[in-house]
Design an enzyme around this catalytic site. Structure first.
Site, short mmCIF file in Angstrom:
data_model
loop_
_atom_site.label_atom_id
_atom_site.label_comp_id
_atom_site.label_asym_id
_atom_site.label_seq_id
_atom_site.Cartn_x
_atom_site.Cartn_y
_atom_site.Cartn_z
CG HIS A 119 -1.87 1.14 1.30
ND1 HIS A 119 -3.18 1.06 0.90
CD2 HIS A 119 -1.70 2.42 1.72
CE1 HIS A 119 -3.78 2.23 1.07
NE2 HIS A 119 -2.89 3.07 1.58
CD GLU A 120 1.32 3.56 3.72
OE1 GLU A 120 1.43 4.62 3.09
OE2 GLU A 120 0.31 3.27 4.41
CG HIS A 167 0.19 6.31 -0.76
ND1 HIS A 167 -0.82 6.99 -1.39
CD2 HIS A 167 -0.39 5.66 0.29
CE1 HIS A 167 -1.98 6.77 -0.75
NE2 HIS A 167 -1.74 5.96 0.27
CD GLU A 217 -5.79 5.56 0.39
OE1 GLU A 217 -5.81 4.60 1.16
OE2 GLU A 217 -4.98 6.52 0.51
#
EC number: 3.4.17.19
Lengths: 500, 500
Positions: free
Chosen positions: B263-264, B267, B293
């Site tokens: 997830h990170e 980003h 997101e």
């Protein structure tokens, strides 16, 4: 109407900007991603320019001028801050702005060319930039000069207020003679200690576990600090509650990280224990290098090479190292721990030979500024001195004159601070020994009396009191290198099995 | 005469200050010593004040005014920067300064009281501050409002330009119905997957080794990033070449860190691949939350829950985990990896139930701003909705309404972005699937075609292009939640052993 508060606000802003610059500097050296350098250069240039404006701009000038002409409204702290802010201003404010900018640019280029010269192992690549730097400094010295006796005195004074060539000549002569005689005696009468156990494999985790617990026993507070990995260890204090240290690790050289962490934690201890009343003014109250180094070296040498300390600590280190040293008895350990040997590289030198590396640099710097030696002749002079003082034949520029970054950064007059740090540390320790029983303290496992003494007599003053004054107040006399010589002599004779 | 360069210089200064603030924020959450918070608060307040001055002060105002009245000298980039700087100014510049300061102070207090309320598990402690925040926002909305249909539309627009209540009502109704029906079908016809292997012990080092190698295969560049440990994972981009990620570890829940890092890093991938021409203007070109997101969730859900991906990656994870999963065959692993279950906590929700958590918050926010519901009634409303949507009986405020920090930070209208991220990610993937053969790409081990598509169609634009425009350009249509529903349906029916 200019008030003390105007001065305090202006210096506080300088302190905040310096704190941010310190964070940026720490980050760049510890973990900033590799590719981010160009963005960071922009940030750092912006901060440098802001700091320059705040500390030398029109607003600061008018505050300094107004308050200097009427000091009646300043309290004691105000007078101190005014004096120090004025001194801070004079360092750059006395130099024509174009020259200052050109000098900064030269320094930045010089560091690149120093790195290139190291890569090529060729001093000649660096030489033109070194010449330029020295040229600028020779031009600035008369602007900075107040009542110093020689040009090099002016540079010494910037790092160590009140220090003179006359004083250093005498001190270094005494050190040089003392070390040389001791080294000759060790070579002739002594038994060289066995130290191969120092190369045994100890994991980074085991080393960290021991070293960090030891420095916490000495008072380094991890709620006000942290440890990171770097190539070149350093301490960076953002503020009194944020004094970060770094270290380098080698699985086959635990002495390096253990004493390195002791050293940096010594710097950290100092910063963590400055009187809070100076918090807002840190930027104009830098702690002088020599007194700072005396505290890192107190940890590294006075404590870290002390027999009484290791009598208590060695079993703990053995335990942390999980069996690696179990067959090495304490006497063998301690003698090996102290082994001295001449080396080409200053940063790898042991405490006994270290001052000789500094004296060599001091004599060369003096030759540059007071005797105007040709910059082209420096390598030959360097090599001759290493032969004379340490009996070493320097094989090349990289091993020799190109080893330190200091001159590429324009730092002349700085090296002596390292040696002073050693001498001050020993003088402090001799004084402490009059009221503190080191052996009993170490045996008790509670080292706080040492912490308290250092805090009371040294740390609390931060950069508010000149180092010579701190030394005199704490020890009752000015710099006396005999304490250091006596201590080294006693320790090394014992380690080398010579009865005195 | 005001020039485009004046605007660029002013915005660049704002960007530099924001970059410094980002470094400070990252440091405070990753490794700043515990005691240093009060010093850091001073630094952050100083930076916030400087950013405020640069972005809303007289100089910026006069630049904006001059260039707005004569745009002839602006090139395309200049016009974009002007528009975005104006928008940035309007957010605070339209509010009377005292109100803005009072609001900021309230937010800071509210976060303290939110933490205290959590500690005491009592909403009433937080309620008066929440009321104050909502009161300020209701006061500011008319100042911000241009042509939005309802008060809550104004807030939505700040995080997602062009988004309306009318649109969201329709989208969320479709999602709610689809998810509810699918969940009912899974419960009735499906076999709940076995997932106890997800709790097996895997060391942090093993987890890190696998997850970091996987995200690098997806294109996350460690020369422009780094990984640190935190309680609450996040990505912080100082600039395009410095997009840092953090994670949380649990030895008995490797799914958390693996998907968290996916997830990170999603980003981070976005930030690392924005067109360099926007570098100087990052501060006024923030990437909208929803599109940001969508990229973290693309990594976490579109890739991280994809069967084709795990067919290639599972053996690599098994190897990195050194035997821990050797007895778990792929079909068992993949079904367990996808298992869905209603939970009280948004941040722990699986991809299927996650949007329901958001829809609940959306409906409550709408009730606050468009229907003026009493703030005292919010917990009851919260609990009723969790019962209705997820069939859960919320036991207390901590598990319920106090779980998110967003409202304490004044962020209303922000939550929908999280759900939009899910929907956008699926819509992007459906488009990519027309030209990219995901199975073949994953099998090949070279994931660069996916990287290149995302870079070309999404990342390069950074915050320069509005999310709705990026979506339309990339996929040929505006937001259509059916892609997401179709994907979830297909994946979950399979994992739960239901033939469609």
């Amino acid at each position: 109407m200019t008030t003390q508060q105007d001065l305090f606000d202006s210096v506080k802003e300088q302190t905040l900007l310096s704190e941010i610059a310190a964070l940026s500097g720490w980050d760049a050296l510890t973990g900033m991603p590799k590719d981010a350098g160009h963005f960071r250069a922009d940030v750092d240039a912006y901060l440098a320019q802001k700091i320059f404006t705040v500390s030398t701009g029109e607003q600061r000038q008018s505050i300094l001028k107004a308050l200097s002409s009427d000091t009646s409204q300043l309290d004691e702290l105000g007078q101190l801050v005014l004096k120090k802010a004025q001194k801070d201003y004079d360092m750059t404010g006395k130099i024509p702005e174009q020259d200052f900018i050109a000098f900064e640019k030269t320094l930045s280029q010089a560091q690149d060319y120093w790195a290139q010269a190291r890569e090529a192992n060729d001093y000649k690549i660096f030489q033109p930039y070194l010449e330029k730097i020295i040229g600028y400094l020779k031009q600035f010295i008369p602007l900075w000069q107040t009542n110093e006796a020689t040009p090099y005195d002016v540079l010494l004074n910037q790092y160590e207020p009140g220090l003179t060539v006359a004083k250093l000549d005498a001190v270094f002569a005494q050190v040089k003679t003392g070390v040389t005689e001791l080294r000759q005696r060790l070579a002739k009468e002594g038994t060289t200690p066995e130290d191969s156990f120092l190369k045994r494999r100890v994991t980074k985790e085991q080393q960290r576990q021991y070293a960090m617990s030891a420095v916490q026993r000495l008072g380094y507070n991890l709620n006000k600090g942290r440890l990171d990995d770097t190539i070149h260890p350093f301490m960076e204090a953002l503020n009194r509650d944020d004094a970060r240290i770094t270290t380098r690790w080698d699985d086959h050289n635990f002495q390096m990280a253990v004493l390195g962490i002791f050293h940096e934690a010594g710097h950290g201890l100092f910063e963590q224990n400055v009187d809070p009343k100076y918090d807002d003014f840190r930027s104009v109250l830098p702690i002088s290098m020599s007194i700072h180094e005396s505290q890192s070296l107190f940890n590294e040498v006075m404590v870290g090479r002390s027999k009484a300390f290791w009598e208590t600590e060695y079993p703990q280190m053995q335990q942390a190292f999980e069996g690696v040293l179990d067959d090495v008895d304490f006497e063998t350990f301690y003698a090996g721990w102290l082994k001295t040997q001449a080396s080409f590289t200053r940063t790898e030198a042991d405490p006994l030979t270290y001052p000789l590396h500094i004296i060599i640099r001091y004599e060369i710097e003096k030759a540059i500024f007071n005797d105007n030696i040709d910059v082209a002749d420096l390598p030959a002079l360097w090599n001759a001195k290493y032969k004379e003082y340490l009996d070493l034949d320097t094989p090349d520029d990289l091993t020799g004159i190109l080893q330190d970054i200091h001159w590429a950064g324009g730092s002349f007059g700085y090296f002596p601070s390292y040696a002073l740090g050693h001498l001050y540390a020993a003088q402090f320790q001799a004084t402490m020994a009059k009221s503190l029983d080191f052996e009993a303290i170490f045996q008790s496992g509670d080292y706080s009396p040492i912490f308290e003494w250092r805090k009371e007599h040294i740390w609390q003053y931060g950069g508010a009191v000149d180092p010579q004054v701190i030394l005199k107040q704490a020890t009752g006399e000015s710099l006396n290198p005999q304490y250091w010589l006596d201590l080294q002599t006693k320790q090394y004779l014992k380690a080398y099995g010579i009865d005195d």
